[in-house]
Design an enzyme around this catalytic site. Structure first.
Site, PDB file in Angstrom:
ATOM      1  CD  GLN A   1      -6.874  -4.201   4.316  1.00 48.96           C
ATOM      2  OE1 GLN A   1      -7.827  -4.854   4.759  1.00 48.96           O
ATOM      3  NE2 GLN A   1      -7.024  -2.971   3.865  1.00 48.96           N
TER       4      GLN A   1
ATOM      5  CG  HIS B   1      -1.854   1.014   1.436  1.00 44.09           C
ATOM      6  ND1 HIS B   1      -1.553   2.279   1.889  1.00 44.09           N
ATOM      7  CD2 HIS B   1      -3.192   1.011   1.214  1.00 44.09           C
ATOM      8  CE1 HIS B   1      -2.666   3.002   1.935  1.00 44.09           C
ATOM      9  NE2 HIS B   1      -3.671   2.259   1.534  1.00 44.09           N
TER      10      HIS B   1
ATOM     11  CE  LYS C   1      -7.053  -0.130   6.408  1.00 37.59           C
ATOM     12  NZ  LYS C   1      -7.923   0.535   5.445  1.00 37.59           N
TER      13      LYS C   1
ATOM     14  CB  CYS D   1      -3.887   3.543  -1.453  1.00 37.20           C
ATOM     15  SG  CYS D   1      -5.150   4.783  -1.180  1.00 37.20           S
TER      16      CYS D   1
ATOM     17  CG  ASP E   1       0.679  -2.277   6.237  1.00 35.35           C
ATOM     18  OD1 ASP E   1      -0.308  -2.512   6.947  1.00 35.35           O
ATOM     19  OD2 ASP E   1       0.628  -1.583   5.203  1.00 35.35           O
TER      20      ASP E   1
END
Ligand code: C6P
Length: 422
Positions: A218, A138, A241, A379, A215
């Site tokens: 998600q 991302h 999220k 993104c 990261d």
């Protein structure tokens, strides 16, 4: 949590699929209609809907505990501080951090990556050094590293993707060298759903003593994450999220690393003493939380963690895997649909193109049917470039989604085929 069915599901009395109908009642947004049609919310990778317990926790804080934290001796301030620090403890336990001191409240994943790039990586980079990322990142896990590389004369190296959207692990391993000062990779790709083999990536980085940031934006809403078992140095994620409020997130950082890092921003609360001559900084995590934090957000974040733990991440993952398999088969059966991203291990993200129809037209027509998806580059423009498409349509699923909602997506796609031919 309001439902008995969830508790029943937890102890195995009901199949998870049955509990989902009950779980949906916890989410006021599941009652919404758009254009007179029930909302099918399939845009969970962008942000998730919130259960009433999260909304109530935040409202309750404003109604009964609204005061600044770490600053007052009065009752409300003590209450606010307790609520804020209890949320930190919940988040720490959620990812199995060794201590709450390893959790820094930030604005979200983007903020967390910028913090590590600015405070940790900047001081370790000399001209000619390298930072390694992957081709599926991302923009939030690309641009902060580019900025710091530019500033220090360092170089960003990128492990490319294969045709399915998996990282080429041989290349990833080859890119790691004595010049590599940092590795930063996504746990799960937002544009493709690829689950990266982060365990192996961490192992490879650590074989060379290279620190690694994951990261996890998600990943945390969909699978159990244990930062100690992973052994990563930093792990970044966003509350919004994972069914919590917007504007708050967490950076997990190994305490010895955080303790050696300079502040990211200056201001109130991140100091021990201040004079015009010299300022001494507070210990982490306070050192990285300058100014009044998003207290209500943190409290809601804690409530979201409670909610997820009551359902159980293992159950969530199993249910979503099933739903993903169903949705993949259904979408593959639609003439003209090409799935973008068919990695060997995937989370519940389905990116696709349909014929030559522009993704924004797909999104607009589906919206008229009450089906919310995201369209565009997500993104992740380098991912689009890799697959040779300007944009995709993306359905991203959560545990409150159902097969019926996937069917409505497919019916919408059939309408698109009628309108545009194919
Ligand atoms: N992806 C999406 O629609 P923030 O905005 O800071 O909460 O999260 C940024 C971010 C970082 N990494 C990954 C893998 C992400 O998916 C995101 C956010 C959203 O895919 C909004 S662009």
């Amino acid at each position: 949590m309001t439902t008995d069915a969830v508790a029943d599901a937890q102890i195995g009395r009901l199949p998870v699929a049955l509990a989902v109908e009950e779980i949906r009642r916890d989410f006021p947004a599941m009652e919404l209609k758009v254009y007179g049609k029930p909302l099918a919310y399939l845009d969970n990778a962008a942000t998730s809907q919130k259960p009433r317990s999260v909304i109530d926790a935040e409202a309750h804080w404003y109604l009964e505990s609204c005061a600044n934290v770490h600053r007052g001796v009065h009752a409300l301030s003590v209450r606010a501080t307790a609520a804020y620090e209890s949320a930190r403890q919940k988040v720490a336990s959620f990812v199995n951090a060794a201590s709450a001191r390893e959790i820094v409240f930030v604005k979200g994943t983007t903020d967390a990556v910028n913090l590590v790039a600015g405070s940790f990586a900047r001081g370790r980079l000399d001209p000619g050094d390298e930072i390694v990322i992957t081709g599926l990142e991302h923009h939030s896990n690309i641009v902060p590293w580019q900025l710091v590389c530019e500033d220090r004369g360092a170089k960003l190296r990128v492990a490319r993707l294969d045709d399915r959207g998996d990282v080429d692990m041989e290349e990833f391993a080859r890119l790691l060298s004595e010049r590599t000062k940092m590795v930063a990779v996504s746990h799960v790709s937002n544009a493709l759903g690829t689950i990266n083999p982060v365990e192996r990536m961490i192992e490879l980085a650590h074989e060379r003593d290279i620190p690694i940031l994951i990261d996890g934006a998600q990943a945390v809403p969909h699978k159990k994450v244990d930062v100690q078992a992973l052994g990563c140095d930093f792990y970044a994620f966003s509350s919004h999220k994972m069914f919590g409020p917007t504007g708050v997130g967490a950076l997990y950082g190994r305490h010895d690393l955080l303790a050696a890092m300079p502040p990211y921003q200056g201001g109130g609360e991140m100091i021990r003493t201040v004079s015009f001559e010299r300022t001494e900084y507070a210990e982490p995590p306070a050192r990285f939380e300058a100014g009044t934090p998003n207290i209500a957000g943190a409290v809601g974040f804690g409530a979201a963690v409670d909610y997820l733990e009551r359902i159980g991440l293992d159950r969530i993952e199993a249910y979503e895997d099933e739903l993903l398999a169903y949705a993949t088969a259904e979408l593959e059966a639609v003439p003209g649909v090409r799935l973008i991203g068919t990695a060997r291990r995937k989370a519940a993200v389905l990116s696709f193109v349909i014929g030559d129809v522009h993704a924004h037209d797909v999104g607009t027509i589906l919206d008229q049917e009450g089906v919310a998806i995201r369209t565009g580059h997500h993104c992740a423009q380098p991912v689009m470039q890799h697959f040779g498409v300007p944009a995709t349509s993306r359905a991203s699923l959560a545990f409150y989604n159902t097969r019926e909602e996937v069917d409505r997506l497919v019916v919408g796609l059939d309408k698109i085929r009628e309108v545009f031919g194919g």
